[in-house]
Design a protein around this motif. Structure first.
Motif, mmCIF file in Angstrom:
data_model
loop_
_atom_site.group_PDB
_atom_site.id
_atom_site.type_symbol
_atom_site.label_atom_id
_atom_site.label_comp_id
_atom_site.label_asym_id
_atom_site.label_seq_id
_atom_site.Cartn_x
_atom_site.Cartn_y
_atom_site.Cartn_z
ATOM 1 N N ARG A 1 9.929 44.791 56.410
ATOM 2 C CA ARG A 1 10.994 44.218 57.233
ATOM 3 C C ARG A 1 12.171 45.180 57.296
ATOM 4 O O ARG A 1 12.535 45.801 56.302
ATOM 5 C CB ARG A 1 11.484 42.891 56.652
ATOM 6 N N LEU A 2 12.771 45.292 58.490
ATOM 7 C CA LEU A 2 13.997 46.054 58.693
ATOM 8 C C LEU A 2 15.029 45.097 59.257
ATOM 9 O O LEU A 2 14.817 44.505 60.321
ATOM 10 C CB LEU A 2 13.760 47.218 59.660
ATOM 11 N N VAL A 3 16.134 44.915 58.528
ATOM 12 C CA VAL A 3 17.175 43.976 58.935
ATOM 13 C C VAL A 3 18.452 44.753 59.228
ATOM 14 O O VAL A 3 18.953 45.498 58.375
ATOM 15 C CB VAL A 3 17.444 42.930 57.835
ATOM 16 N N PHE A 4 18.973 44.596 60.448
ATOM 17 C CA PHE A 4 20.284 45.139 60.799
ATOM 18 C C PHE A 4 21.320 44.050 60.545
ATOM 19 O O PHE A 4 21.282 42.988 61.172
ATOM 20 C CB PHE A 4 20.327 45.568 62.262
ATOM 21 N N LEU B 1 8.273 46.777 51.768
ATOM 22 C CA LEU B 1 9.588 47.405 51.855
ATOM 23 C C LEU B 1 10.518 46.574 52.729
ATOM 24 O O LEU B 1 10.178 46.219 53.857
ATOM 25 C CB LEU B 1 9.450 48.818 52.449
ATOM 26 N N LEU B 2 11.694 46.263 52.186
ATOM 27 C CA LEU B 2 12.755 45.623 52.949
ATOM 28 C C LEU B 2 13.909 46.618 53.060
ATOM 29 O O LEU B 2 14.467 47.047 52.047
ATOM 30 C CB LEU B 2 13.244 44.341 52.257
ATOM 31 N N VAL B 3 14.227 47.012 54.280
ATOM 32 C CA VAL B 3 15.353 47.903 54.540
ATOM 33 C C VAL B 3 16.458 47.076 55.194
ATOM 34 O O VAL B 3 16.217 46.424 56.214
ATOM 35 C CB VAL B 3 14.953 49.080 55.453
ATOM 36 N N VAL B 4 17.639 47.089 54.601
ATOM 37 C CA VAL B 4 18.788 46.387 55.168
ATOM 38 C C VAL B 4 19.832 47.429 55.555
ATOM 39 O O VAL B 4 20.287 48.208 54.708
ATOM 40 C CB VAL B 4 19.388 45.370 54.176
ATOM 41 N N VAL B 5 20.174 47.467 56.829
ATOM 42 C CA VAL B 5 21.122 48.446 57.365
ATOM 43 C C VAL B 5 22.378 47.699 57.794
ATOM 44 O O VAL B 5 22.328 46.842 58.675
ATOM 45 C CB VAL B 5 20.516 49.196 58.571
ATOM 46 N N THR B 6 23.501 48.013 57.155
ATOM 47 C CA THR B 6 24.752 47.344 57.530
ATOM 48 C C THR B 6 25.550 48.214 58.495
ATOM 49 O O THR B 6 25.479 49.447 58.450
ATOM 50 C CB THR B 6 25.615 47.041 56.290
ATOM 51 N N TYR B 7 26.307 47.557 59.357
ATOM 52 C CA TYR B 7 27.125 48.284 60.326
ATOM 53 C C TYR B 7 28.222 47.373 60.858
ATOM 54 O O TYR B 7 28.116 46.141 60.795
ATOM 55 C CB TYR B 7 26.276 48.804 61.488
ATOM 56 N N ARG B 8 29.266 47.997 61.352
ATOM 57 C CA ARG B 8 30.356 47.248 61.976
ATOM 58 C C ARG B 8 30.020 47.034 63.441
ATOM 59 O O ARG B 8 30.067 47.971 64.238
ATOM 60 C CB ARG B 8 31.670 48.012 61.844
ATOM 61 N N ASP B 9 29.678 45.820 63.778
ATOM 62 C CA ASP B 9 29.241 45.562 65.153
ATOM 63 C C ASP B 9 30.371 45.727 66.156
ATOM 64 O O ASP B 9 30.122 46.010 67.333
ATOM 65 C CB ASP B 9 28.628 44.161 65.268
ATOM 66 N N ASP B 10 31.630 45.600 65.690
ATOM 67 C CA ASP B 10 32.741 45.763 66.622
ATOM 68 C C ASP B 10 33.058 47.227 66.889
ATOM 69 O O ASP B 10 33.890 47.541 67.746
ATOM 70 C CB ASP B 10 33.987 45.046 66.091
ATOM 71 N N GLU B 11 32.412 48.160 66.177
ATOM 72 C CA GLU B 11 32.625 49.584 66.394
ATOM 73 C C GLU B 11 31.419 50.263 67.038
ATOM 74 O O GLU B 11 31.439 51.461 67.283
ATOM 75 C CB GLU B 11 32.945 50.284 65.061
ATOM 76 N N VAL B 12 30.372 49.496 67.285
ATOM 77 C CA VAL B 12 29.141 50.064 67.839
ATOM 78 C C VAL B 12 29.014 49.601 69.285
ATOM 79 O O VAL B 12 28.471 48.538 69.572
ATOM 80 C CB VAL B 12 27.906 49.643 67.005
ATOM 81 N N GLY B 13 29.549 50.427 70.190
ATOM 82 C CA GLY B 13 29.533 50.089 71.606
ATOM 83 C C GLY B 13 28.439 50.816 72.358
ATOM 84 O O GLY B 13 27.560 51.449 71.755
ATOM 85 N N PRO B 14 28.461 50.784 73.693
ATOM 86 C CA PRO B 14 27.396 51.377 74.504
ATOM 87 C C PRO B 14 27.165 52.861 74.252
ATOM 88 O O PRO B 14 26.046 53.335 74.363
ATOM 89 C CB PRO B 14 27.886 51.128 75.940
ATOM 90 N N GLY B 15 28.205 53.615 73.907
ATOM 91 C CA GLY B 15 28.026 55.052 73.719
ATOM 92 C C GLY B 15 27.737 55.460 72.293
ATOM 93 O O GLY B 15 27.628 56.655 72.003
ATOM 94 N N HIS B 16 27.619 54.500 71.393
ATOM 95 C CA HIS B 16 27.432 54.836 69.977
ATOM 96 C C HIS B 16 25.974 55.181 69.690
ATOM 97 O O HIS B 16 25.064 54.529 70.200
ATOM 98 C CB HIS B 16 27.861 53.651 69.108
ATOM 99 N N PRO B 17 25.710 56.208 68.863
ATOM 100 C CA PRO B 17 24.306 56.577 68.563
ATOM 101 C C PRO B 17 23.490 55.435 67.962
ATOM 102 O O PRO B 17 22.294 55.338 68.212
ATOM 103 C CB PRO B 17 24.455 57.738 67.570
#
Length: 866
Positions: free
Chosen positions: A26-29, A140-156
């Motif tokens: 599992r991969l969890v964002f 394998l469980l991969v958990v990827v954290t991110y700031r959703d308010d900083e990840v816009g259309p142009g973000h990698p």
């Protein structure tokens, strides 16, 4: 902070962990705004998970240019020698490294946490993408954290989220802000004179803000979290405040001895920061509880203090070989000569790992201190920056920096470097759809380089000209330039140039009709590029071979080549190439009647930031024709594609969009406009065009009653379709696996049964507007067609329920006699049903019927006996 309102999230993560223990990856964002409590949530979850699985945690840096594979470096010591050796290599290879990581992570049940992916370097994101596509059978469980308010259309990271959106193992979770009730409960636990309503309104329920305000212990609510952090820091002794300042300069995670050395204060001062909760003890490192807290402390420093501390950090790091950190602190400390020494090295190290955006950032850092560079050094760095921008689709900057480098080379009289820069500008101009400029720069590059001893630069300049002529379908010129490039590259032993030139020649041969010879050249180009690991040339070989095979409707071969090429490009961060191949794969899927898959592929491409025109053209075209066939609003997709195609002036792109616009006009009942819409493309194509491009446009012009004589022999099945042999054309299109063209051929028949079959096929592949247009034209010809009954309208060939049952049994290999026994029918009746199935599908044999039905998606899955 106590965990409030997080039970559902913990339960969800625990459920995924249970799946992992059962052998399914599992991969969890895990998204949420800064301070929402992602780290706190994971701290609680990992404490529980650690009793059941191995727990590994890595983080991405936010204080400097990202570390290449930072989260992996954090855990490499726990993944074994194979991973460590790859990471320690001067030139690590991504393929073996990623495979070694996958193997090590999958050895036993594991939870791998990647924190703060909004700061991730390119290669870390590629590793996440790689694992997301290859972990379904891993514990394998991969958990990827991110700031959703900083990840816009142009973000990698947005591209990674899009690429993995349909992967079965991927899930997304959002950590919400606290409710007013939860904030009130935290205020009650903290005691003191807090107004919970005001506290909620001022913090909006952000857990970090709430915690900092409560920890500040003031009855007056600070106006921002910065004030809250500063209020806590104000309670420290002067020595502890100096330690805190040094820690904020060192970075999110700071070596304890480095912080003490930079601050010049005793260990007790550091202990005070930890004891008061401003810093967290991480063993031999210390860190802030949240990056927002570090930023608040750092930004509160006076500029002179920041410069002094950065210089102190730089001085103490000189004993290391970490050019990335040295460049960062030298830059912030105003040490220009040190920056231009370390930043290019850091860029080379990043590029070797495929972190091309980070490499570009390092080159920009060095160039900001250009006053200590010579013109030759500056030109060299500009050229390197241009190449990194080219690889990462920052084409405008790539062009501008290469142009600036060209000016410096010219001023210095360095003509060989001028020639190389001109050839690079030619390539960049083509990507930007400035084809006239591409030819001008390419020609000037050859003229410049021919004045010197022939070398690999000249050979590549020849090959670049061959490529440009091939793209214009000027076959004679393309072959002439290509042979010159091949001869020189073979004489010099330049395998990469040879691979590039063979690709041009092979593609040109396929365009001109020498198909098998062209395929042989392309496959040789691919073999050479694979042998020398020339990745861009490998991807280009897959691209041209897949496209040309698809254009000739060799569907199975084309799909296999394109899918292989896409996988190759994704694994190696070759975004320009795999996105381009995916756009053509979408076109191929549309031709095969797999409209949902085509739409999905296009949907993954078009949101990409800075998508090059050559990739946007086919993607927009497919999006447009899919809307046309469904009868949905087309919007501006085909108009934009047309303007971009005209801008390139290349026959293959102009023909593609012209055919799509003709199809739209016909579908909407405006056949009279097909001639004017296609006139310019048709005129240009008469002398320079692939015969397959011309064949499709000739068909539409004939539909629109416009002159459609191509002046040369058209390929089958277009020849039969144009010559009034619909039955022959229908059989050929069915064998090729092109249901829409199969239906067009059947609709030319005067037999109402054939027309009903055509309508069934078009409805079955999700093209109801196309079916209505066919029915309209058939009625105008005077052929009476009874619409299918409701029971048969929604299956691709208008099969009855009994015929669908017969088809299902044919797929299981049953003979007519076995069918008769199974269905309780006479052999003669069964024969009639089988004949009806073959006729409605427009195929000559039972095996072909099964294959066609499978392509159209009307075979039910076979359920094994229980």
């Amino acid at each position: 902070m106590s965990l409030l309102e997080r039970d559902a999230l913990l339960a969800g993560l625990d459920a995924y962990l249970t799946e992992v223990l059962g052998g399914r990856g599992r991969l969890v964002f895990l998204g949420g705004e800064a301070g929402a409590g992602k780290t706190t949530l994971l701290a609680a979850f990992t404490e529980l998970a650690g009793q059941r699985v191995r727990v590994l945690r890595g983080a991405c840096d936010g204080g400097t240019t990202p570390r290449p594979l930072g989260p992996l470096a954090d855990i490499a010591g726990m993944l074994g020698a194979a991973v460590e050796q790859q990471l320690d290599s001067d030139r690590p290879s991504r393929g073996p490294l990623f495979a070694a990581v996958r193997g090590a992570l999958g050895e036993r049940p594991t939870l791998f946490v990647v924190e703060d992916a909004h700061w991730a370097d390119d290669t870390t994101l590629d590793l996440v993408r790689y694992l997301g596509r290859r972990m379904d059978d891993l514990p394998l469980l991969v958990v990827v954290t991110y700031r959703d308010d900083e990840v816009g259309p142009g973000h990698p990271l947005t591209a990674v989220l899009g690429d993995l959106a349909t992967a079965a193992v991927v899930a997304r979770m959002l950590v919400p802000l606290l409710t007013q009730g939860a904030v009130a409960e935290l205020a009650r636990r903290a005691g003191g004179d807090f107004d919970p309503v005001e506290l909620y309104e001022r913090t909006c329920g952000n857990p970090f803000f709430v915690t900092e305000v409560l920890a500040a212990g003031t009855t007056r609510l600070p106006p921002s979290v910065v004030d809250a952090v500063h209020a806590r820091a104000a309670r420290l002794t002067p020595a502890a405040r100096e330690v805190l300042a040094a820690a904020s300069v060192v970075g999110p995670k700071a070596e304890a001895d480095l912080v003490l050395g930079v601050s010049g204060r005793p260990a007790e001062a550091l202990d005070e920061c930890v004891r008061r909760g401003l810093l967290v003890d991480l063993g031999d490192q210390v860190g802030f509880r949240h990056e927002l807290a570090r930023q608040a402390v750092y930004e509160g420093l006076l500029s002179g203090t920041r410069v002094r501390l950065h210089r102190a950090v730089y001085g103490r790091l000189l004993a290391t070989t970490d050019d990335r950190r040295l460049a960062h602190h030298a830059d912030r400390g105003g040490l220009a000569k040190a920056v231009v020494r370390h930043a290019p090295r850091a860029a080379e190290q990043a590029a070797s790992l495929g972190c091309h955006r980070a490499a570009a950032t390092h080159y920009r850092t060095a160039l900001r201190h250009g006053h200590v560079l010579s013109d030759a050094e500056r030109a060299d760095l500009l050229g390197r920056l241009s190449y990194e921008c080219y690889l990462t689709d920052q084409l405008d900057e790539a062009f501008a920096t290469r142009e600036e480098a060209l000016g410096l080379h010219r001023a210095a009289g360095n003509e060989p470097a001028v020639g190389t820069a001109l050839r690079s500008l030619s390539r960049l101009s083509w990507f930007l759809a400035r084809n006239a400029d591409a030819h001008r720069y390419g020609t000037e590059a050859v003229t410049t380089l021919e004045a010197y001893e022939p070398g690999p630069e000249l050979a590549m300049a020849y090959s670049n000209m061959s490529q440009l002529r091939m793209l214009d379908h000027d076959c004679d010129a393309a072959l002439a330039w290509g042979e010159r490039a091949i001869e020189l590259s073979e004489r010099l032993g330049e395998q990469e140039v040879l691979a590039h030139a063979l690709n041009n020649v092979g593609t040109t041969l396929m365009i001109s009709g020498a198909v098998e010879d062209g395929i042989a050249r392309l496959r040789r180009s691919l073999d050479i590029a694979l042998a020398v690991d020339a990745q861009e040339h490998v991807a280009r070989a897959y691209t041209n071979l897949g496209w040309e095979l698809g254009l000739m409707r060799r569907m199975d071969e084309a799909e296999k080549v394109l899918r292989t090429g896409i996988a190759y490009g994704v694994d190696r961060d070759l975004d320009s190439w795999w996105l381009y191949m995916q756009s053509w794969l979408a076109w191929l899927m549309a031709e095969r009647g797999r409209h949902e898959e085509a739409e999905q592929l296009v949907g993954q491409i078009l949101p990409y930031p800075r998508l090059p025109p050559i990739t946007r053209i086919p993607a927009l075209t497919v999006a447009g024709v899919l809307a046309v066939r469904r009868g949905a609003p087309v919007g501006s997709a085909l108009d934009e594609a047309w303007q971009l195609a005209l801008q390139t002036g290349e026959p293959q792109r102009v023909a593609l969009v012209a055919a799509a616009r003709a199809e739209q006009a016909w579908t909407e009942g405006d056949g009279a406009s097909i001639g004017p819409l296609t006139e310019a493309a048709w005129t240009d194509m008469r002398d320079h065009s692939d015969v397959w491009d011309m064949a499709e446009l000739a068909y539409w012009r004939k539909v629109g009653a416009a002159p459609a004589d191509p002046g040369r022999t058209l390929p089958e099945p277009f020849a039969s379709l144009m010559d009034g042999r619909p039955a022959d054309a229908a059989n050929l299109w069915a064998d090729l696996g092109c249901p829409r063209w199969h239906a067009f051929a059947l609709s030319r028949s005067d037999d109402p049964a054939d027309v009903r079959t055509a309508l069934g096929i078009l409805n079955g592949v999700g093209a109801p507007a196309t079916a209505k247009a066919v029915a309209r034209d058939v009625r105008l010809r005077g052929v009476a067609v009874r619409e299918p009954r409701p029971a048969t309208r929604n299956n691709p060939a208008g099969l009855t329920a009994r015929e669908l049952e017969v088809l299902q049994l044919l797929a299981r290999g049953l003979s007519n006699a076995e069918l008769a026994v199974r269905l309780g029918l006479s052999g003669k009746t069964v024969g009639h049903h089988v004949s009806a199935v073959l006729r409605k599908l427009g195929v000559p044999t039972r095996s072909r019927a099964v294959a066609t039905a499978s392509e159209l998606g009307i075979l039910m899955p076979v359920v094994p006996p229980s």
